[in-house]
Motif scaffolding. Sequence first.
Motif, PDB file in Angstrom:
ATOM      1  N   GLU A   5      37.220  23.171  41.018  1.00 44.76           N
ATOM      2  CA  GLU A   5      37.611  21.967  40.705  1.00 44.76           C
ATOM      3  C   GLU A   5      39.163  21.767  40.962  1.00 44.76           C
ATOM      4  O   GLU A   5      39.465  20.719  41.404  1.00 44.76           O
ATOM      5  CB  GLU A   5      37.259  21.602  39.348  1.00 44.76           C
ATOM      6  CG  GLU A   5      36.031  21.725  38.945  1.00 44.76           C
ATOM      7  CD  GLU A   5      35.654  21.358  37.172  1.00 44.76           C
ATOM      8  OE1 GLU A   5      36.634  21.142  36.784  1.00 44.76           O
ATOM      9  OE2 GLU A   5      34.258  21.498  37.006  1.00 44.76           O
ATOM     10  N   ALA A   6      39.951  22.536  40.601  1.00 42.15           N
ATOM     11  CA  ALA A   6      41.435  22.566  40.783  1.00 42.15           C
ATOM     12  C   ALA A   6      41.759  22.412  42.349  1.00 42.15           C
ATOM     13  O   ALA A   6      42.559  21.585  42.790  1.00 42.15           O
ATOM     14  CB  ALA A   6      42.192  23.741  40.151  1.00 42.15           C
ATOM     15  N   ILE A   7      40.994  23.156  43.320  1.00 41.78           N
ATOM     16  CA  ILE A   7      41.322  23.248  44.480  1.00 41.78           C
ATOM     17  C   ILE A   7      40.684  21.866  45.227  1.00 41.78           C
ATOM     18  O   ILE A   7      41.525  21.403  46.085  1.00 41.78           O
ATOM     19  CB  ILE A   7      40.476  24.308  45.313  1.00 41.78           C
ATOM     20  CG1 ILE A   7      41.132  25.610  44.967  1.00 41.78           C
ATOM     21  CG2 ILE A   7      40.574  24.076  46.831  1.00 41.78           C
ATOM     22  CD1 ILE A   7      40.369  27.001  45.241  1.00 41.78           C
ATOM     23  N   ASP A   9      40.515  18.764  43.461  1.00 39.00           N
ATOM     24  CA  ASP A   9      41.546  17.862  42.993  1.00 39.00           C
ATOM     25  C   ASP A   9      42.792  17.762  43.578  1.00 39.00           C
ATOM     26  O   ASP A   9      43.112  16.794  44.214  1.00 39.00           O
ATOM     27  CB  ASP A   9      41.790  18.069  41.730  1.00 39.00           C
ATOM     28  CG  ASP A   9      40.854  17.786  40.658  1.00 39.00           C
ATOM     29  OD1 ASP A   9      39.604  17.182  41.077  1.00 39.00           O
ATOM     30  OD2 ASP A   9      40.919  18.291  39.570  1.00 39.00           O
ATOM     31  N   GLU A  10      43.149  18.961  44.217  1.00 40.26           N
ATOM     32  CA  GLU A  10      44.411  19.190  45.191  1.00 40.26           C
ATOM     33  C   GLU A  10      43.913  18.623  46.531  1.00 40.26           C
ATOM     34  O   GLU A  10      44.853  17.615  46.981  1.00 40.26           O
ATOM     35  CB  GLU A  10      44.817  20.466  45.284  1.00 40.26           C
ATOM     36  CG  GLU A  10      46.219  20.700  46.258  1.00 40.26           C
ATOM     37  CD  GLU A  10      46.594  22.046  46.326  1.00 40.26           C
ATOM     38  OE1 GLU A  10      47.250  22.306  47.165  1.00 40.26           O
ATOM     39  OE2 GLU A  10      46.267  23.082  45.219  1.00 40.26           O
ATOM     40  N   LEU A  11      42.883  19.009  46.992  1.00 37.59           N
ATOM     41  CA  LEU A  11      42.603  18.424  48.255  1.00 37.59           C
ATOM     42  C   LEU A  11      42.235  17.041  48.351  1.00 37.59           C
ATOM     43  O   LEU A  11      42.728  16.333  49.244  1.00 37.59           O
ATOM     44  CB  LEU A  11      41.177  19.211  48.749  1.00 37.59           C
ATOM     45  CG  LEU A  11      40.572  18.740  50.151  1.00 37.59           C
ATOM     46  CD1 LEU A  11      41.672  18.991  51.354  1.00 37.59           C
ATOM     47  CD2 LEU A  11      39.395  19.484  50.352  1.00 37.59           C
ATOM     48  N   ARG A  12      41.757  16.364  47.124  1.00 38.30           N
ATOM     49  CA  ARG A  12      41.347  14.982  47.247  1.00 38.30           C
ATOM     50  C   ARG A  12      42.569  14.042  47.129  1.00 38.30           C
ATOM     51  O   ARG A  12      42.840  13.227  47.785  1.00 38.30           O
ATOM     52  CB  ARG A  12      40.434  14.731  46.012  1.00 38.30           C
ATOM     53  CG  ARG A  12      40.214  13.433  45.744  1.00 38.30           C
ATOM     54  CD  ARG A  12      39.198  13.113  44.530  1.00 38.30           C
ATOM     55  NE  ARG A  12      38.829  11.568  44.570  1.00 38.30           N
ATOM     56  CZ  ARG A  12      39.777  10.526  44.026  1.00 38.30           C
ATOM     57  NH1 ARG A  12      40.777  10.735  43.934  1.00 38.30           N
ATOM     58  NH2 ARG A  12      39.128   9.278  44.116  1.00 38.30           N
TER      59      ARG A  12
END
Length: 56
Positions: A5-7, A9-12
């Motif tokens: 999820e963190a990855i 969110d960063e990509l988004r």
Amino acid sequence: MRQGEAIFDELRGQWELQIGPAELAALETHLATLVGALPVRPDAPGWIAHDLGGPA
């Protein structure tokens, strides 16, 4: 799952910087239309977009 999820969110966030919030919202709307409302199980074999309404 939290790390994924963190990855994402960063990509988004990067996508939003590149194409802007309105275009990102449009992209997400188009993807939801293509994939459908039902979630895809992470353990589903292959790309199951052909039949998201039931078991493959």
